[in-house]
Design a protein around this motif. Structure first.
Motif, short mmCIF file in Angstrom:
data_model
loop_
_atom_site.label_atom_id
_atom_site.label_comp_id
_atom_site.label_asym_id
_atom_site.label_seq_id
_atom_site.Cartn_x
_atom_site.Cartn_y
_atom_site.Cartn_z
N LEU A 226 0.87 -1.18 0.00
CA LEU A 226 0.00 0.00 0.00
C LEU A 226 0.90 1.22 0.00
CD1 LEU A 226 -2.80 1.33 0.22
CD2 LEU A 226 -2.59 1.18 2.72
N GLY A 227 0.94 1.93 -1.12
CA GLY A 227 1.75 3.14 -1.24
C GLY A 227 0.93 4.37 -0.87
N VAL A 228 1.50 5.21 -0.02
CA VAL A 228 0.79 6.40 0.48
C VAL A 228 1.64 7.64 0.21
CG1 VAL A 228 -0.30 7.49 2.48
CG2 VAL A 228 -0.24 4.99 2.30
N THR A 229 1.00 8.66 -0.32
CA THR A 229 1.64 9.96 -0.53
C THR A 229 0.73 11.03 0.05
OG1 THR A 229 2.69 9.21 -2.57
CG2 THR A 229 2.61 11.58 -2.19
N GLU A 230 1.30 11.94 0.84
CA GLU A 230 0.53 13.01 1.47
C GLU A 230 1.11 14.36 1.07
OE1 GLU A 230 0.43 12.36 5.66
OE2 GLU A 230 -0.58 10.42 5.51
N TYR A 231 0.26 15.22 0.53
CA TYR A 231 0.66 16.56 0.09
C TYR A 231 0.08 17.59 1.08
CZ TYR A 231 1.78 14.32 -4.36
OH TYR A 231 2.31 13.51 -5.33
N PRO A 273 2.87 1.64 11.88
CA PRO A 273 3.96 0.67 12.10
C PRO A 273 4.38 0.03 10.78
CG PRO A 273 2.18 0.36 13.69
CD PRO A 273 1.67 1.33 12.67
N LYS A 274 5.64 -0.33 10.69
CA LYS A 274 6.22 -0.99 9.53
C LYS A 274 6.28 -0.10 8.30
CE LYS A 274 4.63 -5.55 11.10
NZ LYS A 274 3.88 -6.77 10.73
N ALA A 275 6.16 1.21 8.47
CA ALA A 275 6.31 2.12 7.33
C ALA A 275 7.74 2.04 6.81
CB ALA A 275 5.96 3.54 7.74
N ALA A 276 7.88 2.03 5.49
CA ALA A 276 9.20 1.89 4.88
C ALA A 276 9.25 2.71 3.59
CB ALA A 276 9.50 0.43 4.59
N HIS A 320 5.31 13.83 1.54
CA HIS A 320 6.12 12.67 1.91
C HIS A 320 5.39 11.41 1.46
CE1 HIS A 320 3.66 13.55 5.60
NE2 HIS A 320 3.42 12.26 5.50
N THR A 321 6.19 10.39 1.19
CA THR A 321 5.68 9.13 0.65
C THR A 321 6.26 7.97 1.46
OG1 THR A 321 5.50 10.05 -1.58
CG2 THR A 321 5.62 7.66 -1.40
N TYR A 322 5.44 6.96 1.65
CA TYR A 322 5.91 5.76 2.35
C TYR A 322 5.07 4.56 1.90
CZ TYR A 322 1.87 6.71 5.39
OH TYR A 322 0.60 6.96 5.86
N ASP A 323 5.59 3.38 2.18
CA ASP A 323 4.91 2.12 1.86
C ASP A 323 4.65 1.35 3.15
OD1 ASP A 323 5.07 2.66 -0.86
OD2 ASP A 323 7.04 1.70 -1.04
N VAL A 324 3.54 0.63 3.18
CA VAL A 324 3.22 -0.26 4.30
C VAL A 324 2.71 -1.58 3.72
CG1 VAL A 324 2.73 1.53 6.02
CG2 VAL A 324 0.93 0.82 4.45
N PRO A 325 2.87 -2.68 4.48
CA PRO A 325 2.36 -3.97 4.00
C PRO A 325 0.84 -3.93 3.82
CG PRO A 325 3.90 -4.27 5.81
CD PRO A 325 3.61 -2.81 5.75
#
Length: 616
Positions: A226-231, A273-276, A320-325
């Protein structure tokens, strides 16, 4: 017409609920939230009517209706609290559904929470860089209710015990103890009775307002990611710097003196948790002034430091952008095979006011029967098609928008959809088919003869122009032949009359001139092959090339003949005991020089005329 309808709704509600009475109400107002006002009211409600009451109405003063971000209600019972449904009827009227209905003569305790954003304002609005920030708040000292209130009081919690002035403005009794200011108790308050109170107090915290927040999520079943980007577009709405004057020296000194200020030096972002695979960028580019602490069991924390301190009236944008399982947020019903995604609506920055928030969730290609379940009413909710790389039918994209959002909206939302197992093979099939198609196209292209074939005779004009260009270049080479002969003769005269060296140079010049003549003949033959009969231009070119060949040879002969005459003259001078010759021989040399010069000039003139005739 709309205004009249709202008035009628409010009037009917007032008549229908006039029998309810607020027996006792205690309201607490929390001002520690950096510009966000959170009000919690515990009220015992009695039904003096003969019929059960199914609703309790919450009224909001019209002056602050636009600042209301969140309203919730719960009822106290023997087994704890139970949440109640709240419906917004008008901008100033909310209805709480009583379940079960309140029977006649009975009473119940309701807990009502209201969140106001941008209700507090800085006063003064502009300050010096080292000056403390003061905030101002004005509210109704009584609970704004359409029911009669037998008894009530309001307790306000300040960020600190510091207030401006010694007088606390509001209806008596008013008392202050530390950071708590108490208004009341008051008795027998009439419906919608209003008596304002005001507070002017110190608060160094920045009033952070996010002008716009856009959260984008993209699901990948293949990568289980699950890719997340927040502006973010952040604005400090606190007291602005006077005349927009900023001193870097004063700012640096304040860090050592611990001076109070509404400046923002660092922001804390709370990630799952587990953000990468996290990165942080602003409008300029990548920002390295951040610190990320990853956790597998608790929330991960990222502290980001903007490129500049954020004072009142200043803005800062970043993403910022991050991925989580994906398996942490997506569940599959084993009975129906339906997938349910559960994520939070709010972003990762807390204790801020968000003027406009948008959540965009891109589902995998092939997702069907998409349903959205929200614990609140959104301003806009749509499902659109979204196309990206190698998509064939497009992906379903859920877009949810809501204005005036606070931390209370950091609640899970659910998006459910059907996703057949066969859809997992759609992307590999498309990729494989695309690569196979490109391979076939490449093979077909390699076997195609796309060359342009001229199956007729060449265009005489094009051929003639090409040969003219060749003749021009050839004559440049021919001119260099005579320059070489002249240079070797000059060396002969200055280096001791070396006839052997001169002979070698003449032989090289003769061979070079032969090659020039061969090139000219070739150009003449090419044009002659086009058929010169009847074409004056082609005939003139062929005859002109022949004349040039003869003139070039004649010129070389005359130059060599003249040089031989000069050599004989020099030998005679050398052989003479006194190194002298008689005047007649000198006059003969001068006459020979003049004749040769005239002859060479005549040949050069003819060459120029012929060249101009055949090349124009």
């Amino acid at each position: 017409m709309r205004a009249i309808s709202l008035v009628l709704v409010a009037a009917n509600a007032l008549l229908a609920h006039a029998s309810l009475v607020n027996v006792n109400a205690v309201r607490s107002v929390d001002l520690t939230g950096a510009g966000i006002v959170r009000s919690k009211t515990s009220v015992r409600v009695r039904n003096d009517n003969t019929d059960p009451a199914s609703e309790y109405l919450i009224n909001v003063p019209a002056a602050v209706a636009d600042t209301v971000s969140f309203v919730s209600a719960s009822v106290r019972a023997d087994k704890g609290k139970s949440d109640l449904a709240v419906e917004k009827r008008t901008p100033t009227l909310y209805a709480v559904s009583l379940n079960p209905p309140l029977v006649a003569g009975e009473s119940v305790v309701l807990d009502i929470a209201t969140v106001y954003t941008q209700l507090v304002r800085p006063l003064p609005a502009v300050i010096d860089q080292g000056e403390e920030q003061l905030l101002f708040l004005s509210l109704n000292a009584y609970i704004h209710s359409q029911y009669t209130t037998e008894k009530q009081k309001t307790v306000v919690r300040l960020p600190s015990s510091s207030t401006v002035g010694t007088e606390l403005k509001g209806p008596e009794p008013v008392s202050k103890k530390g950071a708590l200011v108490t208004y009341g108790p008051y008795e027998n308050i009439k419906p919608l009775q209003s008596e304002p109170f005001s507070l002017h107090y110190k608060d160094a915290k920045a009033i952070l307002v996010v002008k716009s927040l856009s959260r984008e999520m993209e699901l990948s079943h293949w990568g289980s990611n699950l890719g997340v980007t927040e502006y973010y577009d952040l604005y400090n709405k606190g007291a602005a710097l006077r005349d927009k004057l900023f001193s870097r020296i004063d700012y640096s000194m304040a860090r050592f003196t611990r001076a109070s200020s509404n400046v923002v030096e660092e922001l804390r972002v709370t990630l799952p948790p587990k953000a990468a695979n996290l990165y942080y960028r602003d409008d300029i580019g990548n920002v390295s002034t951040s610190h990320f602490r990853k956790s597998a069991t608790r929330d991960s924390i990222m502290d980001i430091k903007p490129r500049y301190p954020l004072y009142g009236g200043w803005r800062y944008s970043w993403h910022h952008t991050y991925d989580v399982p994906l398996n942490e947020y997506l569940k599959k019903d084993v009975n129906t095979g339906r997938y349910t995604l559960q994520v939070k609506f709010m972003g990762s920055l807390s204790n801020v006011t968000i003027e406009k928030s948008r959540l965009r969730v891109v589902l995998p290609e092939g997702a069907l029967n998409v349903k959205v379940a929200l614990p609140f009413k959104a301003d806009s909710q749509v499902i659109e098609k979204f196309y990206t790389n190698l998509d064939s039918i497009g992906r379903s994209m859920v877009i949810i928008e809501k204005a005036n959002v606070a931390d209370e909206y950091a609640v899970p939302i659910q998006i459910s959809y059907d996703y057949p197992s066969s859809e997992l093979f759609r992307k590999p099939i498309i990729v494989g088919s695309t690569m196979l198609g490109l391979l076939i196209l490449g093979m077909a292209y390699a076997r195609l003869d796309l060359s342009i074939v001229n199956d007729g005779k060449p265009n005489p004009s094009d051929v003639l122009q090409t040969e003219r260009t060749k003749v021009t270049a050839t004559l440049v080479v021919g001119r260099s032949v005579y320059d070489g002969v002249d240079e070797s003769f000059n060396q002969f005269k200055t280096q001791g009359l070396d006839e052997a060296g001169l002979g070698v140079a003449r032989q090289a010049a003769s061979e070079k001139l032969d090659r020039v003549v061969v090139r000219l003949k070739k150009s003449g033959d090419v044009v002659r092959g086009l058929g010169v009969a009847g074409d004056k231009e082609l005939s003139a070119f062929v005859s002109g090339v022949g004349e040039i060949e003869a003139l070039l040879k004649e010129r070389l002969v005359k130059v060599v003949s003249y040089q031989d005459y000069v050599i004989a003259f020099l030998k005679e001078i050398k052989a003479s005991p006194e190194g002298k010759v008689d005047d007649k021989k000198k006059e003969g040399l001068a006459a020979k020089t003049q004749v040769t010069t005239n002859a060479l000039n005549e040949i050069d003139g003819k060459l120029s005329g012929i060249f101009e005739r055949i090349t124009v």
